[in-house]
Design a protein around this motif. Structure first.
Motif, PDB file in Angstrom:
ATOM      1  N   ALA A  43      -2.468  -6.950 -38.920  1.00 39.85           N
ATOM      2  CA  ALA A  43      -1.177  -7.522 -39.300  1.00 39.85           C
ATOM      3  C   ALA A  43      -0.634  -8.356 -38.148  1.00 39.85           C
ATOM      4  CB  ALA A  43      -0.192  -6.418 -39.661  1.00 39.85           C
ATOM      5  N   ILE A  44      -0.013  -9.453 -38.469  1.00 41.26           N
ATOM      6  CA  ILE A  44       0.647 -10.286 -37.465  1.00 41.26           C
ATOM      7  C   ILE A  44       2.038  -9.718 -37.239  1.00 41.26           C
ATOM      8  CG2 ILE A  44       1.609 -12.571 -36.968  1.00 41.26           C
ATOM      9  CD1 ILE A  44      -0.700 -13.728 -38.681  1.00 41.26           C
ATOM     10  N   GLN A  45       2.342  -9.398 -35.993  1.00 44.10           N
ATOM     11  CA  GLN A  45       3.674  -8.924 -35.618  1.00 44.10           C
ATOM     12  C   GLN A  45       4.470 -10.138 -35.150  1.00 44.10           C
ATOM     13  OE1 GLN A  45       4.451  -5.734 -36.234  1.00 44.10           O
ATOM     14  NE2 GLN A  45       2.339  -5.512 -36.925  1.00 44.10           N
ATOM     15  N   SER A  46       5.469 -10.530 -35.907  1.00 39.13           N
ATOM     16  CA  SER A  46       6.241 -11.725 -35.602  1.00 39.13           C
ATOM     17  C   SER A  46       6.734 -11.711 -34.162  1.00 39.13           C
ATOM     18  CB  SER A  46       7.435 -11.841 -36.548  1.00 39.13           C
ATOM     19  OG  SER A  46       8.116 -13.062 -36.327  1.00 39.13           O
ATOM     20  N   GLY A  47       6.481 -12.793 -33.451  1.00 35.66           N
ATOM     21  CA  GLY A  47       6.933 -12.941 -32.075  1.00 35.66           C
ATOM     22  C   GLY A  47       6.042 -12.294 -31.041  1.00 35.66           C
ATOM     23  N   SER A  48       5.036 -11.522 -31.464  1.00 33.52           N
ATOM     24  CA  SER A  48       4.104 -10.889 -30.524  1.00 33.52           C
ATOM     25  C   SER A  48       2.840 -11.737 -30.427  1.00 33.52           C
ATOM     26  CB  SER A  48       3.720  -9.484 -30.993  1.00 33.52           C
ATOM     27  OG  SER A  48       4.849  -8.652 -31.008  1.00 33.52           O
ATOM     28  N   VAL A  64      -1.929 -16.733 -28.852  1.00 31.42           N
ATOM     29  CA  VAL A  64      -1.090 -17.459 -29.806  1.00 31.42           C
ATOM     30  C   VAL A  64       0.036 -16.540 -30.245  1.00 31.42           C
ATOM     31  CG1 VAL A  64      -1.037 -18.547 -32.082  1.00 31.42           C
ATOM     32  CG2 VAL A  64      -3.060 -18.794 -30.643  1.00 31.42           C
ATOM     33  N   LYS A  65       1.255 -17.062 -30.289  1.00 35.26           N
ATOM     34  CA  LYS A  65       2.406 -16.287 -30.759  1.00 35.26           C
ATOM     35  C   LYS A  65       2.942 -16.970 -32.012  1.00 35.26           C
ATOM     36  CE  LYS A  65       5.446 -15.017 -27.723  1.00 35.26           C
ATOM     37  NZ  LYS A  65       6.620 -14.959 -26.823  1.00 35.26           N
ATOM     38  N   LEU A  66       3.033 -16.190 -33.105  1.00 34.09           N
ATOM     39  CA  LEU A  66       3.562 -16.717 -34.354  1.00 34.09           C
ATOM     40  C   LEU A  66       4.891 -16.040 -34.666  1.00 34.09           C
ATOM     41  CD1 LEU A  66       0.333 -16.657 -36.516  1.00 34.09           C
ATOM     42  CD2 LEU A  66       1.380 -18.616 -35.407  1.00 34.09           C
ATOM     43  N   ASN A  67       5.836 -16.820 -35.108  1.00 36.78           N
ATOM     44  CA  ASN A  67       7.117 -16.291 -35.549  1.00 36.78           C
ATOM     45  C   ASN A  67       7.168 -16.434 -37.064  1.00 36.78           C
ATOM     46  OD1 ASN A  67       8.272 -15.653 -32.979  1.00 36.78           O
ATOM     47  ND2 ASN A  67       8.381 -17.851 -32.619  1.00 36.78           N
ATOM     48  N   LEU A  68       7.138 -15.303 -37.769  1.00 40.35           N
ATOM     49  CA  LEU A  68       7.162 -15.320 -39.220  1.00 40.35           C
ATOM     50  C   LEU A  68       8.601 -15.366 -39.722  1.00 40.35           C
ATOM     51  CD1 LEU A  68       4.484 -12.547 -39.863  1.00 40.35           C
ATOM     52  CD2 LEU A  68       4.153 -15.024 -39.833  1.00 40.35           C
ATOM     53  N   ALA A 120      -1.394 -23.451 -39.487  1.00 38.98           N
ATOM     54  CA  ALA A 120      -2.118 -24.563 -38.878  1.00 38.98           C
ATOM     55  C   ALA A 120      -2.184 -24.404 -37.359  1.00 38.98           C
ATOM     56  CB  ALA A 120      -1.449 -25.886 -39.235  1.00 38.98           C
ATOM     57  N   ALA A 121      -1.116 -23.914 -36.745  1.00 38.56           N
ATOM     58  CA  ALA A 121      -1.120 -23.724 -35.296  1.00 38.56           C
ATOM     59  C   ALA A 121      -2.145 -22.691 -34.875  1.00 38.56           C
ATOM     60  CB  ALA A 121       0.267 -23.296 -34.817  1.00 38.56           C
TER      61      ALA A 121
END
Length: 155
Positions: A26-31, A48-52, A6-7
């Protein structure tokens, strides 16, 4: 995981006029997913930074031509099943976009209903800024960085 999706979707509010397509990434967590520069997603207004979470693989795909971003995620411990709840997960690209559903057996008439898939499949979840909802989608194999890319292709 839904909060992260959602973010990312909420951050996609800028209208751009370019016609370039980016490849699923691919989303790199924290990048950070940058809004400008090489390999960026210009549809985003800001980076935007996503933490998976542990075991979660995610991916995104941007389309400036459609002013849209698709986001998907799956978990390596995900279950397999033979039923899938139909959901609209976005709109197709092109001049006459049509609704995109999470399975070829899904239509506007059976959204929200369970269908039986012929082979048990692992699941991921997909959302798009073009509309629809977050919906489960079958993967070709157990969740990995490469199968997460299957979730976000523009159709």
């Amino acid at each position: 995981m839904n909060k992260n999706l959602a973010a990312l979707i909420a951050a996609t509010t800028i209208i751009l006029s370019s016609s370039a397509f980016a490849a699923p990434t691919a989303i790199q967590s924290g990048s950070a997913i940058a809004s400008t520069g090489t390999g960026s997603c210009a549809v985003l207004g800001d980076s935007v930074k996503l933490n998976l979470s542990k075991g979660v693989n995610g991916a995104y795909d941007c389309s400036e031509a459609n002013n849209a971003i698709n986001v998907g995620a799956c978990h390596t411990a995900g279950s397999r099943g033979t039923t899938l709840t139909c959901a609209q997960v976005g709109m197709s690209s092109g001049t006459n976009p049509v609704a995109v559903y999470n399975n070829p057996g899904c239509t506007a008439a059976n959204v929200g209903q369970d269908i039986t898939v012929t082979t048990p499949s692992y699941r991921g979840f997909r959302a798009s800024t073009t509309g629809g909802s977050v919906g489960a989608q079958s993967l070709s194999a157990n969740c990995s960085a490469s199968t997460a890319l299957e979730l976000v292709n523009f159709q």
